[in-house]
Write a protein that holds these residues in place. Structure first.
Motif, PDB file in Angstrom:
ATOM      1  N   GLN A 108     -43.546 -48.844  16.814  1.00 43.75           N
ATOM      2  CA  GLN A 108     -44.381 -47.947  17.617  1.00 43.75           C
ATOM      3  C   GLN A 108     -44.176 -48.206  19.105  1.00 43.75           C
ATOM      4  O   GLN A 108     -44.109 -47.268  19.903  1.00 43.75           O
ATOM      5  CB  GLN A 108     -45.860 -48.109  17.238  1.00 43.75           C
ATOM      6  CG  GLN A 108     -46.794 -47.217  18.020  1.00 43.75           C
ATOM      7  CD  GLN A 108     -46.499 -45.733  17.832  1.00 43.75           C
ATOM      8  OE1 GLN A 108     -46.138 -45.285  16.763  1.00 43.75           O
ATOM      9  NE2 GLN A 108     -46.656 -44.968  18.903  1.00 43.75           N
ATOM     10  N   GLN A 109     -44.051 -49.466  19.485  1.00 46.83           N
ATOM     11  CA  GLN A 109     -43.811 -49.799  20.891  1.00 46.83           C
ATOM     12  C   GLN A 109     -42.460 -49.256  21.352  1.00 46.83           C
ATOM     13  O   GLN A 109     -42.337 -48.774  22.486  1.00 46.83           O
ATOM     14  CB  GLN A 109     -43.886 -51.312  21.101  1.00 46.83           C
ATOM     15  CG  GLN A 109     -45.284 -51.865  20.970  1.00 46.83           C
ATOM     16  CD  GLN A 109     -45.316 -53.384  21.024  1.00 46.83           C
ATOM     17  OE1 GLN A 109     -44.291 -54.054  21.035  1.00 46.83           O
ATOM     18  NE2 GLN A 109     -46.518 -53.936  21.042  1.00 46.83           N
ATOM     19  N   LEU A 110     -41.460 -49.333  20.488  1.00 47.61           N
ATOM     20  CA  LEU A 110     -40.153 -48.770  20.833  1.00 47.61           C
ATOM     21  C   LEU A 110     -40.255 -47.267  21.051  1.00 47.61           C
ATOM     22  O   LEU A 110     -39.705 -46.731  22.015  1.00 47.61           O
ATOM     23  CB  LEU A 110     -39.122 -49.078  19.745  1.00 47.61           C
ATOM     24  CG  LEU A 110     -38.554 -50.482  19.723  1.00 47.61           C
ATOM     25  CD1 LEU A 110     -37.682 -50.696  18.497  1.00 47.61           C
ATOM     26  CD2 LEU A 110     -37.764 -50.753  21.001  1.00 47.61           C
ATOM     27  N   TRP A 111     -40.957 -46.575  20.130  1.00 52.37           N
ATOM     28  CA  TRP A 111     -41.107 -45.128  20.286  1.00 52.37           C
ATOM     29  C   TRP A 111     -41.813 -44.790  21.590  1.00 52.37           C
ATOM     30  O   TRP A 111     -41.461 -43.804  22.255  1.00 52.37           O
ATOM     31  CB  TRP A 111     -41.829 -44.515  19.089  1.00 52.37           C
ATOM     32  CG  TRP A 111     -40.875 -44.252  17.965  1.00 52.37           C
ATOM     33  CD1 TRP A 111     -40.823 -44.886  16.757  1.00 52.37           C
ATOM     34  CD2 TRP A 111     -39.815 -43.295  17.951  1.00 52.37           C
ATOM     35  NE1 TRP A 111     -39.795 -44.385  16.000  1.00 52.37           N
ATOM     36  CE2 TRP A 111     -39.157 -43.410  16.708  1.00 52.37           C
ATOM     37  CE3 TRP A 111     -39.343 -42.359  18.869  1.00 52.37           C
ATOM     38  CZ2 TRP A 111     -38.066 -42.618  16.364  1.00 52.37           C
ATOM     39  CZ3 TRP A 111     -38.260 -41.571  18.524  1.00 52.37           C
ATOM     40  CH2 TRP A 111     -37.630 -41.707  17.284  1.00 52.37           C
ATOM     41  N   ILE A 166     -32.386 -47.894  17.290  1.00 51.30           N
ATOM     42  CA  ILE A 166     -32.445 -47.983  15.828  1.00 51.30           C
ATOM     43  C   ILE A 166     -32.701 -46.623  15.175  1.00 51.30           C
ATOM     44  O   ILE A 166     -32.149 -46.320  14.114  1.00 51.30           O
ATOM     45  CB  ILE A 166     -33.471 -49.043  15.384  1.00 51.30           C
ATOM     46  CG1 ILE A 166     -33.312 -49.344  13.907  1.00 51.30           C
ATOM     47  CG2 ILE A 166     -34.867 -48.630  15.740  1.00 51.30           C
ATOM     48  CD1 ILE A 166     -34.058 -50.570  13.468  1.00 51.30           C
ATOM     49  N   ALA A 167     -33.491 -45.775  15.801  1.00 51.41           N
ATOM     50  CA  ALA A 167     -33.763 -44.454  15.227  1.00 51.41           C
ATOM     51  C   ALA A 167     -32.504 -43.587  15.256  1.00 51.41           C
ATOM     52  O   ALA A 167     -32.225 -42.853  14.296  1.00 51.41           O
ATOM     53  CB  ALA A 167     -34.902 -43.769  15.961  1.00 51.41           C
ATOM     54  N   GLU A 181     -46.107 -56.173  11.475  1.00 54.34           N
ATOM     55  CA  GLU A 181     -45.596 -56.453  12.811  1.00 54.34           C
ATOM     56  C   GLU A 181     -44.400 -55.561  13.132  1.00 54.34           C
ATOM     57  O   GLU A 181     -44.266 -55.071  14.259  1.00 54.34           O
ATOM     58  CB  GLU A 181     -45.198 -57.926  12.928  1.00 54.34           C
ATOM     59  CG  GLU A 181     -44.827 -58.318  14.340  1.00 54.34           C
ATOM     60  CD  GLU A 181     -44.522 -59.796  14.495  1.00 54.34           C
ATOM     61  OE1 GLU A 181     -43.980 -60.149  15.541  1.00 54.34           O
ATOM     62  OE2 GLU A 181     -44.819 -60.588  13.571  1.00 54.34           O
ATOM     63  N   ALA A 182     -43.564 -55.298  12.146  1.00 54.96           N
ATOM     64  CA  ALA A 182     -42.413 -54.411  12.353  1.00 54.96           C
ATOM     65  C   ALA A 182     -42.883 -53.006  12.711  1.00 54.96           C
ATOM     66  O   ALA A 182     -42.307 -52.359  13.593  1.00 54.96           O
ATOM     67  CB  ALA A 182     -41.534 -54.379  11.105  1.00 54.96           C
TER      68      ALA A 182
END
Length: 144
Positions: A15-18, A97-98, A9-10
Motif C-alpha cells: 500500500q505504501q508503494l502504491w 513490482i506491479a 506487513e507485505a
C-alpha cells in the motif's frame, strides 16, 4: 523498504508503494492520472488510454503513467501495447513490482508462457505474498 516478515506487513508495504507510485510529479499530471484511472474503472479503456497517453507525453519519466496505460491496454486485451508500456515503466523503475507482475500477466495473454514465468518469478521474489504466485507453474522453493 525492508523485507516483510508476513503477509500483513507485505500488504502494508505494498500500500505504501502504491501511494508513492500514484503520487504524480505535479498537479496537472495528477489530474491526468486520476482521470485515466477513473475512465478505466468505468471500462472506458479507449478514453483511459488517450488520457494516459497525454500523461506520458507530458511526463515521459513517470513510470506509473506507462504502468497505468499498460493496465488499460491489458484490460482491452491489447497485449502488445500493454507489453510495450510495461517495458518502458520497467526501464524507468526496474523494481516496479506491479509493472513486473503485469508484464508476467501480459506475457501469459500473449502465450509467451516461459517469459511470463520469468517475470512472475521475479515479482514473487520481491514480494512472496503476491496473488500472482498462484500462476507459477513450479513452486518458488525456499530461496525467498
Amino acid at each position: 523498504m525492508s523485507a516483510s516478515r508476513g503477509q500483513g506487513e507485505a500488504q502494508m508495504l505494498s500500500q505504501q508503494l502504491w501511494e508513492l507510485w500514484l503520487d504524480a510529479p505535479d498537479a496537472l499530471a495528477q489530474e491526468m492520472l486520476d482521470e485515466g484511472m477513473s475512465q478505466r474503472s468505468i471500462y472506458d479503456f479507449l478514453g483511459a488510454r488517450e488520457t494516459l497517453t497525454r500523461l506520458v507525453d507530458y511526463c515521459p519519466d513517470y513510470a506509473e503513467g506507462y504502468n497505468q496505460r499498460a493496465f488499460a491496454s491489458y484490460l482491452a486485451q491489447d497485449f502488445e501495447a500493454a507489453l510495450a508500456d510495461l517495458n518502458v515503466a520497467l526501464e524507468i523503475m526496474p523494481n516496479h513490482i506491479a509493472a513486473l507482475s503485469g508484464k508476467g500477466l501480459t506475457l501469459l495473454g500473449l502465450g509467451r508462457d516461459e517469459e511470463a514465468q520469468e517475470a512472475l518469478r521475479a515479482a514473487v521474489k520481491m514480494n512472496p505474498w503476491l496473488q500472482e504466485r498462484a500462476l507459477l507453474t513450479e513452486p518458488m522453493g525456499t530461496d525467498l
